[in-house]
Design a protein around this motif. Structure first.
Motif, PDB file in Angstrom:
ATOM      1  N   UNK A   1       0.942  -1.412   0.214  1.00  0.00           N
ATOM      2  CA  UNK A   1      -0.043   0.025  -0.190  1.00  0.00           C
ATOM      3  C   UNK A   1       0.946   1.203   0.036  1.00  0.00           C
ATOM      4  N   UNK A   2       1.371   1.896  -1.161  1.00  0.00           N
ATOM      5  CA  UNK A   2       2.129   2.664  -1.301  1.00  0.00           C
ATOM      6  C   UNK A   2       1.557   3.930  -1.802  1.00  0.00           C
ATOM      7  N   UNK A   3       2.088   4.768  -2.710  1.00  0.00           N
ATOM      8  CA  UNK A   3       1.737   6.057  -3.149  1.00  0.00           C
ATOM      9  C   UNK A   3       0.451   6.065  -4.062  1.00  0.00           C
ATOM     10  N   UNK A   4       0.453   5.230  -4.991  1.00  0.00           N
ATOM     11  CA  UNK A   4      -0.770   5.395  -5.831  1.00  0.00           C
ATOM     12  C   UNK A   4      -1.972   4.649  -5.123  1.00  0.00           C
ATOM     13  N   UNK A   5      -1.871   3.610  -4.298  1.00  0.00           N
ATOM     14  CA  UNK A   5      -2.859   3.102  -3.535  1.00  0.00           C
ATOM     15  C   UNK A   5      -3.416   4.157  -2.362  1.00  0.00           C
ATOM     16  N   UNK A   6      -2.595   4.886  -1.647  1.00  0.00           N
ATOM     17  CA  UNK A   6      -3.018   5.895  -0.796  1.00  0.00           C
ATOM     18  C   UNK A   6      -3.619   7.125  -1.499  1.00  0.00           C
ATOM     19  N   UNK A   7      -3.221   7.383  -2.683  1.00  0.00           N
ATOM     20  CA  UNK A   7      -3.942   8.513  -3.526  1.00  0.00           C
ATOM     21  C   UNK A   7      -5.200   8.106  -3.891  1.00  0.00           C
ATOM     22  N   UNK A   8      -5.510   6.953  -4.439  1.00  0.00           N
ATOM     23  CA  UNK A   8      -6.849   6.291  -4.849  1.00  0.00           C
ATOM     24  C   UNK A   8      -7.622   6.216  -3.760  1.00  0.00           C
ATOM     25  N   UNK A   9      -7.098   5.736  -2.631  1.00  0.00           N
ATOM     26  CA  UNK A   9      -8.194   5.729  -1.398  1.00  0.00           C
ATOM     27  C   UNK A   9      -8.506   7.117  -0.660  1.00  0.00           C
TER      28      UNK A   9
ATOM     29  N   UNK B   1       0.531 -13.847 -10.293  1.00  0.00           N
ATOM     30  CA  UNK B   1       0.034 -13.866  -8.862  1.00  0.00           C
ATOM     31  C   UNK B   1       0.450 -12.253  -8.264  1.00  0.00           C
ATOM     32  N   UNK B   2       1.528 -12.007  -8.575  1.00  0.00           N
ATOM     33  CA  UNK B   2       2.132 -10.719  -7.969  1.00  0.00           C
ATOM     34  C   UNK B   2       1.028  -9.498  -8.770  1.00  0.00           C
ATOM     35  N   UNK B   3       1.108  -9.574 -10.028  1.00  0.00           N
ATOM     36  CA  UNK B   3      -0.034  -8.576 -10.876  1.00  0.00           C
ATOM     37  C   UNK B   3      -1.350  -8.843 -10.519  1.00  0.00           C
ATOM     38  N   UNK B   4      -1.900 -10.124 -10.104  1.00  0.00           N
ATOM     39  CA  UNK B   4      -3.160 -10.161  -9.428  1.00  0.00           C
ATOM     40  C   UNK B   4      -3.397  -9.614  -8.058  1.00  0.00           C
ATOM     41  N   UNK B   5      -2.501  -9.299  -7.330  1.00  0.00           N
ATOM     42  CA  UNK B   5      -2.651  -8.965  -6.084  1.00  0.00           C
ATOM     43  C   UNK B   5      -2.286  -7.541  -6.076  1.00  0.00           C
ATOM     44  N   UNK B   6      -1.913  -7.110  -7.130  1.00  0.00           N
ATOM     45  CA  UNK B   6      -1.566  -5.624  -7.223  1.00  0.00           C
ATOM     46  C   UNK B   6      -2.851  -4.650  -6.906  1.00  0.00           C
ATOM     47  N   UNK B   7      -2.911  -3.790  -6.013  1.00  0.00           N
ATOM     48  CA  UNK B   7      -4.339  -2.918  -5.935  1.00  0.00           C
ATOM     49  C   UNK B   7      -4.028  -1.613  -6.915  1.00  0.00           C
ATOM     50  N   UNK B   8      -4.175  -1.699  -8.120  1.00  0.00           N
ATOM     51  CA  UNK B   8      -4.046  -0.863  -8.883  1.00  0.00           C
ATOM     52  C   UNK B   8      -4.839  -1.140 -10.298  1.00  0.00           C
TER      53      UNK B   8
ATOM     54  N   UNK C   1       0.998   9.834   0.312  1.00  0.00           N
ATOM     55  CA  UNK C   1      -0.468   9.664   0.274  1.00  0.00           C
ATOM     56  C   UNK C   1      -1.030   8.360   1.097  1.00  0.00           C
ATOM     57  N   UNK C   2       0.026   7.380   1.002  1.00  0.00           N
ATOM     58  CA  UNK C   2      -0.613   6.089   1.852  1.00  0.00           C
ATOM     59  C   UNK C   2      -0.822   6.251   3.354  1.00  0.00           C
TER      60      UNK C   2
END
Length: 450
Positions: free
Chosen positions: A47-55, A145-152, A435-436
């Protein structure tokens, strides 16, 4: 309607009974695929920059009523995706009480559906065995699997790209021309999820339309298809006009002033071919490149030998068109300071696996080929199994920072500040905006305050 539905259920029941072993193995594959995609989601979620921004955007939607016309920014400065992704995951943030775990599980579910689509298309394009091979590779490939678990947003392309491929195959095989509407909708949806790679779906469809010109829709369906596609762009069009043509001007800058697309690509040809090779081989054999080369050559040879048969139902030329158009597009794309990233090709990860699996499916037809396929899966499961096991059992001492660690740090701050009244928090996460942590403090603080 009821009669048609009953006939549909009857045909599925008959299919499963007649090929029980195939569907038993498929059920096991799908169950395990979902498991490796949801196991320890909170512990391992990045849960990094992109995920925090979206949230934060979705938080403002639910708590302040702030709707939006654009989605995440693309890799090209000043160019935004549409808002579909935000509206897609917003209900899961609500159901999860603000937790990013719920939308992450949603991503895992739709990527598991994509694994089923791999089987379905493998069955339709070639055989049940090819479909089962494709599903097994897509289910247990470490990088898939990594791509599937990516919250983006690009994660959903794993499914929408296969749905688009299926729609095109239906048209190529003489299905109702209303499938053109589905094609238009899926291209529009894909462009809302990831632009850098999905933008090449547009020239791909133009080539497909020329190829299938005898099956082009009439004026009515054409009008509906164009209308559906434009409807997916409507939020961005409205945003553009509300902000003095900001998106149009940025597109002009990228395409015209920066000359992002150039036919003189030979100076980057070597680097780009190495990039493509890295992307493709890593999704199947992530460690041993020599084995990747051997199995790719064998599968390619099997496809080449049977190319006439595989072209009869348009499956081979369609897959090649679907895969090679973005490859050529990224060869001539030299914008964004020459930077391209693996996720630009999310939309063709699974079609490539499908093409490779069709080659293995052809080899399975002969006795020596069965031995080769079994050797492939022995190596595949050893390579990917070790990486998946290490990933799923990782602890804070041997993995990147994840949501579990961030929540522990935030909990410590709140506990340390208990009874001291209001306090300020300063978060240092070079070189980007935190952002996260902005979101996690907002979410956890709201929970603690009731």
């Amino acid at each position: 309607m009821k009669s048609s539905f009953n006939n549909f259920l009857s045909s599925i029941s008959k299919e499963v009974k007649e090929h029980f072993l195939i569907y038993f193995l498929l059920f096991i594959i799908l169950a395990l695929a979902l498991f490796v995609r949801v196991y320890r989601t909170e512990d391992l979620l990045r849960f990094y920059y992109d995920q925090g921004r979206d949230a934060l955007v979705i938080w403002r939607l639910w708590h302040e009523g702030k709707f939006f016309l654009t989605g995440p920014v693309t890799g090209l400065a000043g160019i935004f995706l549409g808002p579909l992704y935000y509206y897609l995951i917003a209900p899961f943030y609500l159901v999860g009480g603000g937790s990013p775990v719920a939308p992450a599980v949603f991503h895992a579910v739709i990527s598991t559906v994509a694994v089923f689509m791999l089987y379905f298309l493998g069955f339709k394009f070639h055989s049940r065995i090819a479909g089962l091979i494709a599903a097994a590779i897509g289910a247990f490939s470490y990088y898939i699997i990594l791509a599937s678990r990516w919250l983006a947003s690009p994660t959903a392309l794993l499914l929408t790209s296969l749905l688009l491929l299926w729609s095109m195959w239906k048209i190529a095989n003489g299905a109702n021309k209303r499938w053109w509407v589905a094609i238009a909708l899926l291209i529009g949806i894909s462009l809302q999820l990831e632009a850098a790679g999905a933008v090449f779906f547009l020239p791909m469809i133009l080539v497909f339309a020329l190829w299938q010109r005898k099956k082009l829709p009439g004026k009515k369906i054409l009008f509906i298809s164009v209308g559906v596609f434009l409807l997916t762009l409507l939020p961005q069009i409205a945003f553009n006009f509300r902000h003095e043509n900001i998106l149009l001007n940025n597109f002009k800058r990228v395409l015209v002033e920066e000359k992002s697309f150039r036919l003189s690509f030979w100076e980057v040809f070597g680097d780009r071919m190495q990039f493509f090779w890295s992307v493709f081989h890593s999704k199947i054999n992530p460690v041993w490149r020599v084995y990747s080369t051997i199995f790719f050559l064998l599968a390619g040879a099997a496809i080449f030998v049977r190319r006439t048969k595989l072209s009869k139902n348009s499956s081979l030329p369609l897959l090649l068109l679907f895969i090679l158009t973005p490859v050529f597009g990224l060869l001539v794309f030299q914008g964004n300071f020459g930077n391209i990233y693996d996720y630009y090709m999310t939309g063709i990860y699974l079609p490539f696996i499908l093409l490779f699996s069709i080659g293995l499916g052809e080899m399975w037809k002969i006795r020596s080929g069965k031995f080769v396929v079994l050797i492939f899966f022995l190596i595949f499961f050893v390579e990917n199994g070790v990486l998946v096991k290490n990933y799923l059992t990782a602890t804070p001492t041997n993995r990147p920072i994840a949501l579990e660690d961030q929540l522990q740090a935030i909990d410590w701050v709140f506990e340390d500040a208990a009874g001291r009244g209001d306090f300020n928090v300063d978060v240092y996460v070079p070189p980007v905006i935190p952002y996260a942590y902005d979101y996690l403090f907002l979410w956890q603080g709201t929970l603690r305050q009731g």
